[in-house]
Design a protein around this motif. Structure first.
Motif, PDB file in Angstrom:
ATOM      1  N   SER A 260      -4.800   0.957  -8.432  1.00 59.39           N
ATOM      2  CA  SER A 260      -4.307   0.918  -7.061  1.00 59.39           C
ATOM      3  C   SER A 260      -3.410   2.115  -6.760  1.00 59.39           C
ATOM      4  N   LYS A 261      -3.599   2.689  -5.581  1.00 59.52           N
ATOM      5  CA  LYS A 261      -2.767   3.802  -5.121  1.00 59.52           C
ATOM      6  C   LYS A 261      -1.735   3.341  -4.094  1.00 59.52           C
ATOM      7  N   GLN A 262      -1.594   2.011  -3.974  1.00 59.50           N
ATOM      8  CA  GLN A 262      -0.698   1.490  -2.951  1.00 59.50           C
ATOM      9  C   GLN A 262       0.758   1.858  -3.211  1.00 59.50           C
ATOM     10  N   ARG A 263       1.184   1.834  -4.477  1.00 55.99           N
ATOM     11  CA  ARG A 263       2.580   2.181  -4.762  1.00 55.99           C
ATOM     12  C   ARG A 263       2.872   3.626  -4.360  1.00 55.99           C
ATOM     13  N   GLU A 264       1.949   4.512  -4.675  1.00 58.30           N
ATOM     14  CA  GLU A 264       2.111   5.919  -4.311  1.00 58.30           C
ATOM     15  C   GLU A 264       2.214   6.087  -2.801  1.00 58.30           C
ATOM     16  N   LEU A 265       1.369   5.369  -2.067  1.00 58.03           N
ATOM     17  CA  LEU A 265       1.373   5.470  -0.617  1.00 58.03           C
ATOM     18  C   LEU A 265       2.630   4.820  -0.023  1.00 58.03           C
ATOM     19  N   THR A 266       3.052   3.703  -0.594  1.00 54.51           N
ATOM     20  CA  THR A 266       4.274   3.037  -0.141  1.00 54.51           C
ATOM     21  C   THR A 266       5.486   3.928  -0.360  1.00 54.51           C
ATOM     22  N   ASN A 267       5.568   4.570  -1.515  1.00 51.38           N
ATOM     23  CA  ASN A 267       6.678   5.481  -1.804  1.00 51.38           C
ATOM     24  C   ASN A 267       6.663   6.681  -0.860  1.00 51.38           C
ATOM     25  N   TYR A 268       5.467   7.163  -0.545  1.00 55.24           N
ATOM     26  CA  TYR A 268       5.343   8.264   0.417  1.00 55.24           C
ATOM     27  C   TYR A 268       5.879   7.833   1.785  1.00 55.24           C
ATOM     28  N   PHE A 269       5.529   6.642   2.207  1.00 53.71           N
ATOM     29  CA  PHE A 269       5.992   6.086   3.475  1.00 53.71           C
ATOM     30  C   PHE A 269       7.523   6.061   3.517  1.00 53.71           C
ATOM     31  N   TRP A 270       8.121   5.573   2.434  1.00 53.74           N
ATOM     32  CA  TRP A 270       9.585   5.476   2.372  1.00 53.74           C
ATOM     33  C   TRP A 270      10.235   6.871   2.404  1.00 53.74           C
ATOM     34  N   ARG A 271       9.665   7.821   1.691  1.00 54.72           N
ATOM     35  CA  ARG A 271      10.215   9.184   1.692  1.00 54.72           C
ATOM     36  C   ARG A 271      10.150   9.794   3.098  1.00 54.72           C
ATOM     37  N   GLU A 289      11.817  -2.879  -8.827  1.00 57.76           N
ATOM     38  CA  GLU A 289      11.123  -4.122  -9.174  1.00 57.76           C
ATOM     39  C   GLU A 289      10.648  -4.836  -7.910  1.00 57.76           C
ATOM     40  N   ARG A 290       9.601  -4.274  -7.303  1.00 59.90           N
ATOM     41  CA  ARG A 290       9.040  -4.915  -6.116  1.00 59.90           C
ATOM     42  C   ARG A 290       7.538  -4.651  -6.070  1.00 59.90           C
ATOM     43  N   LEU A 291       6.855  -5.401  -5.232  1.00 52.77           N
ATOM     44  CA  LEU A 291       5.411  -5.249  -5.098  1.00 52.77           C
ATOM     45  C   LEU A 291       5.068  -3.825  -4.685  1.00 52.77           C
ATOM     46  N   PRO A 292       3.980  -3.281  -5.206  1.00 52.00           N
ATOM     47  CA  PRO A 292       3.638  -1.886  -4.920  1.00 52.00           C
ATOM     48  C   PRO A 292       3.273  -1.611  -3.473  1.00 52.00           C
ATOM     49  N   ASN A 293       2.986  -2.656  -2.701  1.00 49.43           N
ATOM     50  CA  ASN A 293       2.511  -2.459  -1.322  1.00 49.43           C
ATOM     51  C   ASN A 293       3.549  -2.782  -0.261  1.00 49.43           C
ATOM     52  N   ILE A 360      -0.231   6.156   7.859  1.00 46.11           N
ATOM     53  CA  ILE A 360       1.216   6.212   7.627  1.00 46.11           C
ATOM     54  C   ILE A 360       1.832   7.334   8.452  1.00 46.11           C
ATOM     55  N   ASP A 361       1.207   8.488   8.463  1.00 47.44           N
ATOM     56  CA  ASP A 361       1.717   9.611   9.253  1.00 47.44           C
ATOM     57  C   ASP A 361       1.750   9.268  10.740  1.00 47.44           C
ATOM     58  N   THR A 362       0.742   8.544  11.204  1.00 50.34           N
ATOM     59  CA  THR A 362       0.693   8.140  12.610  1.00 50.34           C
ATOM     60  C   THR A 362       1.823   7.168  12.936  1.00 50.34           C
ATOM     61  N   VAL A 363       2.106   6.247  12.026  1.00 49.13           N
ATOM     62  CA  VAL A 363       3.201   5.291  12.228  1.00 49.13           C
ATOM     63  C   VAL A 363       4.540   6.027  12.301  1.00 49.13           C
ATOM     64  N   ILE A 364       4.745   6.994  11.424  1.00 46.43           N
ATOM     65  CA  ILE A 364       5.981   7.779  11.446  1.00 46.43           C
ATOM     66  C   ILE A 364       6.143   8.455  12.807  1.00 46.43           C
ATOM     67  N   LYS A 365       5.068   9.030  13.316  1.00 46.21           N
ATOM     68  CA  LYS A 365       5.111   9.682  14.628  1.00 46.21           C
ATOM     69  C   LYS A 365       5.422   8.678  15.728  1.00 46.21           C
ATOM     70  N   GLY A 366       4.880   7.483  15.594  1.00 44.26           N
ATOM     71  CA  GLY A 366       5.142   6.450  16.583  1.00 44.26           C
ATOM     72  C   GLY A 366       6.610   6.068  16.648  1.00 44.26           C
ATOM     73  N   PHE A 367       7.269   5.942  15.488  1.00 40.60           N
ATOM     74  CA  PHE A 367       8.684   5.606  15.466  1.00 40.60           C
ATOM     75  C   PHE A 367       9.535   6.771  15.965  1.00 40.60           C
ATOM     76  N   LYS A 368       9.150   7.989  15.627  1.00 39.67           N
ATOM     77  CA  LYS A 368       9.871   9.160  16.127  1.00 39.67           C
ATOM     78  C   LYS A 368       9.853   9.187  17.655  1.00 39.67           C
ATOM     79  N   ALA A 369       8.749   8.770  18.236  1.00 43.10           N
ATOM     80  CA  ALA A 369       8.592   8.833  19.683  1.00 43.10           C
ATOM     81  C   ALA A 369       9.479   7.839  20.423  1.00 43.10           C
TER      82      ALA A 369
END
Length: 371
Positions: A260-271, A289-293, A360-369
């Protein structure tokens, strides 16, 4: 903004492989799996295969899997069924203050009919203390039930350590693993649990199907009485269609968890959130110690639901509730002692198998807006 789904902890879409596995039962295989004739035998074989697929995912034997209508029924069977059958040994149950309502409400029901329940607290990360659980044990303790991971924050609980304590004192141990199964490795023997709950719609299987692992030797009173289906613990003709879907979902999960690449993507989202909003955004739950997603964050001095309302094409959730202009914090965040100005801005983003970096990038843009 296109519609984006980041609420996989609430429910998942059906995996295409699950749909394919279920399709034949919509047209053929209509016999009763308890029948011994030509129409029943192949259905029984499909049910057997599904049970095997579930058991292999969590490391138990086929005879230890009982199909249910979902996680809530499995939890009710675990708690009520165990108490009804074993309360003569003692009336004390230990659980936590951050359990899902499918554990909290059965616990409160049992209190009305004579059970004594201890609700242990959590630290600032939402983790229970094994030491506090051990201190809560009395000569009357018959059951410990602690969730494997929290559905809101994703925080993983020290289940293996609690399992060691339960084994030391000879106490039956149940864990609600509805959010964990399919996301992280779960082995009932490694965790030393005696019962474990699975919810199908959390791992790309249909709604309305779940399972309860019951270790051989643990005795429960059935909640549904009738014929001897499911080892005599759940009367009623088995829902083979949905069981096959759950079985296939478990088979897929066993192949995908380690890749699963979910942890990597979740960490990217947080960064990305921290880079854009800095001190205006706070992580709720354990940093490691939390779920990867799962990413539960608070936008400081904002109201989480108000933010989501401004991005209607984003599906995410908030545990806080708005009542007549006031904000009631999630009970989980309350128990973690999250300040109101932080907790009221909490949003749970839960990623899934089909989430992409572009989303994820689209969501970030949505919150910035909207800031």
């Amino acid at each position: 903004m296109q519609k984006i789904y980041l609420d996989y902890n609430a429910s998942t879409p059906l995996a295409l492989e699950v749909v394919d596995a279920m399709q034949p039962l919509l047209n053929d295989y209509y016999g009763n799996p308890s029948a011994f004739h030509w129409a029943g035998k192949p259905v029984k074989e499909l049910l057997h295969k599904a049970r095997k697929q579930v058991s292999e995912l969590i490391g138990c034997s086929l005879s230890e899997i009982i199909f249910t209508s979902g996680g809530s029924e499995a939890n009710n069977l675990a708690l009520k069924g165990f108490y009804f059958k074993n309360h003569y040994k003692g009336n004390h149950i230990i659980t936590s203050k951050i359990e899902h309502p499918a554990i909290m409400n059965p616990s409160r029901f049992l209190e009305k009919i004579g059970a004594r329940v201890t609700y242990v607290g959590v630290d600032q990360f939402g983790r229970v203390s094994p030491e506090e659980i051990e201190r809560a044990i009395t000569k009357d303790t018959i059951l410990i039930t602690i969730m494997h991971s929290n559905n809101e924050t994703g925080t993983l609980q020290p289940i293996k350590e609690i399992g060691d304590i339960a084994e030391k004192y000879g106490i039956t141990f149940h864990t609600d693993a509805s959010q964990s199964v399919g996301k992280v490795p779960v082995d009932v023997n490694d965790l030393k649990v005696d019962m474990l709950t699975i919810a199908g719609h959390k791992l790309y299987a249909p709604k309305g199907i779940g399972a309860l692992f019951i270790r051989n030797g643990v005795v429960l009173e059935p909640l549904i009485h009738g014929a001897g289906h499911e080892n005599g613990l759940r009367a009623g003709t088995e829902n083979t269609l949905l069981a096959v879907g759950l079985g296939k979902a478990c088979e897929i999960a066993s192949l995908q968890i380690s890749h699963s690449k979910q942890r990597e993507l979740t960490n990217y989202f947080w960064r990305q959130l921290k880079a854009e909003f800095d001190d205006m955004v706070v992580l709720n739950g354990h940093p490691e110690e939390r779920l990867p997603n799962t990413l539960n964050v608070s936008f400081v001095r904002r109201i989480g639901q108000d933010l989501l309302d401004k991005i209607p094409d984003l599906a995410a959730s908030t545990g806080s509730a708005c009542h007549a202009g006031s904000i009631e914090l999630s009970p989980v965040l309350k128990e973690m002692n999250v300040p109101e100005e932080i907790g009221m801005g909490a949003i749970r983003f839960s990623l899934g198998r089909y989430t992409t970096k572009d989303e994820i990038d689209t969501v970030i843009k949505g919150f910035k807006a909207i800031f």
